[in-house]
Every structure is written in C-alpha cells, then in structure tokens.
Design a protein around this motif. Structure first.
Motif, PDB file in Angstrom:
ATOM      1  N   PRO A  13      -6.105  -4.057  -3.295  1.00  0.00           N
ATOM      2  CA  PRO A  13      -6.374  -4.708  -4.053  1.00  0.00           C
ATOM      3  C   PRO A  13      -7.456  -5.667  -2.938  1.00  0.00           C
ATOM      4  N   LYS A  14      -8.382  -6.050  -3.394  1.00  0.00           N
ATOM      5  CA  LYS A  14      -9.393  -6.923  -2.677  1.00  0.00           C
ATOM      6  C   LYS A  14      -9.650  -8.350  -2.747  1.00  0.00           C
ATOM      7  N   THR A  15      -8.303  -9.100  -3.968  1.00  0.00           N
ATOM      8  CA  THR A  15      -8.570 -10.119  -3.885  1.00  0.00           C
ATOM      9  C   THR A  15      -7.190 -10.773  -3.704  1.00  0.00           C
ATOM     10  N   ASP A  16      -6.847 -12.245  -3.893  1.00  0.00           N
ATOM     11  CA  ASP A  16      -5.711 -13.291  -3.635  1.00  0.00           C
ATOM     12  C   ASP A  16      -4.886 -12.679  -4.839  1.00  0.00           C
ATOM     13  N   ALA A  17      -5.868 -13.063  -5.896  1.00  0.00           N
ATOM     14  CA  ALA A  17      -4.969 -12.874  -7.038  1.00  0.00           C
ATOM     15  C   ALA A  17      -4.636 -11.320  -7.146  1.00  0.00           C
ATOM     16  N   GLY A  18      -5.719 -10.652  -6.837  1.00  0.00           N
ATOM     17  CA  GLY A  18      -5.547  -9.094  -7.181  1.00  0.00           C
ATOM     18  C   GLY A  18      -3.944  -8.355  -5.884  1.00  0.00           C
ATOM     19  N   VAL A  19      -3.802  -9.572  -4.914  1.00  0.00           N
ATOM     20  CA  VAL A  19      -2.858  -9.601  -4.310  1.00  0.00           C
ATOM     21  C   VAL A  19      -0.904  -9.607  -4.987  1.00  0.00           C
ATOM     22  N   GLU A  20      -1.841 -10.550  -5.483  1.00  0.00           N
ATOM     23  CA  GLU A  20      -0.504 -11.595  -6.507  1.00  0.00           C
ATOM     24  C   GLU A  20       0.111 -10.588  -7.395  1.00  0.00           C
ATOM     25  N   LYS A  21      -1.278 -10.022  -8.288  1.00  0.00           N
ATOM     26  CA  LYS A  21      -0.807  -9.083  -9.380  1.00  0.00           C
ATOM     27  C   LYS A  21      -0.486  -8.149  -9.056  1.00  0.00           C
ATOM     28  N   LEU A  22      -0.737  -7.522  -8.286  1.00  0.00           N
ATOM     29  CA  LEU A  22       0.311  -5.905  -7.828  1.00  0.00           C
ATOM     30  C   LEU A  22       1.355  -6.424  -7.093  1.00  0.00           C
ATOM     31  N   ARG A  23       1.629  -7.290  -6.520  1.00  0.00           N
ATOM     32  CA  ARG A  23       2.875  -7.583  -5.650  1.00  0.00           C
ATOM     33  C   ARG A  23       4.037  -7.542  -7.407  1.00  0.00           C
ATOM     34  N   ALA A  24       3.935  -8.426  -8.199  1.00  0.00           N
ATOM     35  CA  ALA A  24       3.980  -7.934  -9.616  1.00  0.00           C
ATOM     36  C   ALA A  24       4.287  -6.920 -10.467  1.00  0.00           C
ATOM     37  N   SER A  46     -13.376   2.842   3.175  1.00  0.00           N
ATOM     38  CA  SER A  46     -13.804   1.517   3.292  1.00  0.00           C
ATOM     39  C   SER A  46     -12.346   1.274   2.494  1.00  0.00           C
ATOM     40  N   THR A  47     -11.344   1.587   2.370  1.00  0.00           N
ATOM     41  CA  THR A  47     -10.396   0.056   1.710  1.00  0.00           C
ATOM     42  C   THR A  47      -9.472   0.600   3.104  1.00  0.00           C
ATOM     43  N   GLN A  48      -9.579   1.012   4.334  1.00  0.00           N
ATOM     44  CA  GLN A  48      -8.418   1.574   5.195  1.00  0.00           C
ATOM     45  C   GLN A  48      -7.512   1.102   5.480  1.00  0.00           C
ATOM     46  N   GLN A  49      -7.896  -0.527   6.089  1.00  0.00           N
ATOM     47  CA  GLN A  49      -7.322  -1.650   6.315  1.00  0.00           C
ATOM     48  C   GLN A  49      -6.033  -2.169   4.846  1.00  0.00           C
ATOM     49  N   GLY A  50      -7.515  -2.418   4.161  1.00  0.00           N
ATOM     50  CA  GLY A  50      -5.760  -2.482   2.005  1.00  0.00           C
ATOM     51  C   GLY A  50      -4.967  -1.363   2.197  1.00  0.00           C
ATOM     52  N   THR A  51      -5.597  -0.523   2.513  1.00  0.00           N
ATOM     53  CA  THR A  51      -4.955   0.891   2.127  1.00  0.00           C
ATOM     54  C   THR A  51      -3.059   0.908   3.115  1.00  0.00           C
ATOM     55  N   LEU A  52      -3.589   0.385   3.976  1.00  0.00           N
ATOM     56  CA  LEU A  52      -2.203   0.179   5.105  1.00  0.00           C
ATOM     57  C   LEU A  52      -1.679  -1.206   4.632  1.00  0.00           C
ATOM     58  N   ASP A  53      -3.014  -1.996   4.322  1.00  0.00           N
ATOM     59  CA  ASP A  53      -1.487  -3.423   4.151  1.00  0.00           C
ATOM     60  C   ASP A  53      -0.878  -3.149   3.015  1.00  0.00           C
ATOM     61  N   THR A  54      -1.249  -2.786   1.615  1.00  0.00           N
ATOM     62  CA  THR A  54      -0.405  -2.741   0.569  1.00  0.00           C
ATOM     63  C   THR A  54       0.797  -1.290   0.502  1.00  0.00           C
ATOM     64  N   VAL A  55       0.610  -0.145   1.722  1.00  0.00           N
ATOM     65  CA  VAL A  55       1.297   0.796   1.739  1.00  0.00           C
ATOM     66  C   VAL A  55       2.823   0.004   2.488  1.00  0.00           C
ATOM     67  N   LEU A  56       2.551  -1.002   3.422  1.00  0.00           N
ATOM     68  CA  LEU A  56       3.566  -1.574   4.631  1.00  0.00           C
ATOM     69  C   LEU A  56       4.103  -2.744   3.162  1.00  0.00           C
TER      70      LEU A  56
END
Length: 281
Positions: A13-24, A46-56
């Motif tokens: 996800p690219k936004t805080d709202a997206g992070v919360e939605k994916l978490r759910a 282009s999403t390198q850090q986002g990919t790692l953060d989501t995986v972790l």
C-alpha cells in the motif's frame, strides 16, 4: 494425492489508509492458513521499501511471506543489496520476475538484465539454495513472446536456471493451463506450476487488467458481464460462480494448488476458498 498448496498475493500500500486496509485484509485471509502470502514489487524496484515493510509485517504476524523481485532496470549491485536484506530478515522464498522498465528509464537494451532466467541465475550464484524461487508462467502465452514455442522455451530456461516452482498469470480457460503444463512436462520440466486466480468483482477493471497483461476473457464471460451493466451484485455473484467452477476443474485435474490475486481485497477470495472447502493448515 500430492499435497496442494494455496497462496495469496498483495501489493504494497502507498497510503496510511491503504496500510490499515491491507492489515484488515491480511488478518481475515490469514484465517484460511495459506502456505504463504506474496507481495508485489514495482517497476525497477519502485516499491522496494514498501514491499519489504509489507513482508516484514506479515511475517511479524506469524505468516510466511514472499517478496517479488524484478530485474529489468535494476543493477547487479542493487539486486545484491536487496537479496542480502531479505536474507538478513530470514526470508526464504522469492517470486523472481523480469518485471517492467520504470517510467523514463529508456529502452530495454540499456538494462543489465533482460530476462527472468538471468535473474534466477544471479540469485542462485549469490545465495545458493537459500531461497525457494518462484517464477512466472503464461498459459495463454506471454504477450511479448514471439510464438508459443518461444514462450515454452523461455519458461524452460527459467527452470533450468534454478527455479523451484511457478505461478501462472491469471486465466479463465482451464484447457490453456493443462495444455501448458503438458508442454513443459514434455520439455523436461517437472516443477509445480500453480494456477494464478483472479476473482471477478469489477468488469471494467478486469478488462483493463486483461488488456495490459494479455490474459483472455472468454467471449461468453465478457458478454455476460457486460450485460449486467452497473449491477455490481450480479457481477460479483456471476464472477464467484465462474471462478469457483474454474478452481474446481483445476484442482480436480491435478493442479498443485492455487494462487489468489486479491488486489488487497478479502471478500471474493474468502468466498471462493469457502466454496471450495479448502483444507486449513
């Protein structure tokens, strides 16, 4: 009967709202106990850090997670650094793809890597057997392949380079999948080829995605979906029937599992999974 494995795909996800939605979404789909969750990787990393953060985050919740990694537009040094980061976090599975050039990068020839088999070879040279490597397969032929034979040869090169298994592009024609598997078996490849499954929930979105990736929507499905107009409930109900029937046929025909492209949504995948009565854990 061989154990069938099921997996689920997200995008970072690219936004805080997206992070919360994916978490759910992840919390709900984790109830199904898939073998692993995969997380996509943007063009040129282009999403390198986002990919790692989501995986972790997925791993911290106690689930296996597999980052996608792509090579087109990436340097060896950059990929080496990414691989070491993944290793340092104990990640043991990768989805290795050629990927797309990032916007403004230039032409294809300027990349250090041109094909996914080169990426697989690089990963094996750098990390040995640390990673279980998934690669892509295209039952209806990669849109840039010169011919069906060329596409099969490309897949064979990835497997010979060290791939452990494959996940297909989504499709709605089971015969295309079974024929592809027959062809790669004749070519000497015996790795598991897991069908990619795209739930149908939005007709215009499905058409757009399919035009981009070369996936065929059978005429009868397209006409039926178009006839529903803006009736989203009818589209979802029909889509649920079609995709569940497709999954049933694939599993009955010997597919080694299913990989669900969720688009970070839980409802459709959860419903299909429940209808199929897939084993949990």
């Amino acid at each position: 009967m061989t154990q069938q494995n099921f997996s689920i795909e997200f995008f970072p996800p690219k936004t805080d709202a997206g992070v919360e939605k994916l978490r759910a979404t992840c919390a709900r789909l984790s109830e199904l106990k898939p073998q692993f969750f995969s997380v996509t990787f943007g063009a040129g990393g282009s999403t390198q850090q986002g990919t790692l953060d989501t995986v972790l985050e997925i791993r911290s919740a106690g689930h296996d997670a597999a980052p996608h990694i792509s090579c087109l537009g990436s340097s060896r040094d950059n990929l080496r650094e990414i691989l070491q980061r993944y290793k340092s976090h104990g990640i043991k599975r990768l989805v290795a793809l050629r990927g797309d050039l990032p916007s403004g990068y230039g032409d294809f020839s300027s990349s250090e890597f041109h094909y996914a088999n080169e990426l697989v070879e690089f990963i094996r040279a750098e990390t040995g057997n640390w990673f279980h490597i998934e690669v892509a397969a295209y039952p209806e032929m990669h849109p840039q392949a010169k011919s069906p034979r060329d596409d099969i040869d490309s897949f064979v090169r990835k497997v010979k380079a060290g791939a452990d298994s494959a996940i297909t592009q989504y499709f709605y024609n089971a015969d295309a999948y079974f024929r592809f598997v027959d062809e790669v078996r004749k070519a000497g490849c015996d790795v598991p080829v897991v069908p990619g499954i795209m739930p149908i929930t939005n007709y215009s979105q499905l058409v757009r995605f399919s035009d981009m990736c070369g996936a065929e929507i059978p005429r009868w499905i397209k006409l039926k979906l178009a006839s529903f107009g803006d009736d989203t409930d009818a589209i979802r109900a029909f889509g649920l029937d079609v995709v569940t029937d497709l999954c049933d046929r694939l599993l009955d025909g010997g597919a080694p599992g299913l990989h669900f492209y969720t688009l970070n949504q839980a409802a459709a995948t959860h419903a299909i999974w429940s209808r199929l009565n897939l084993s949990r854990g």
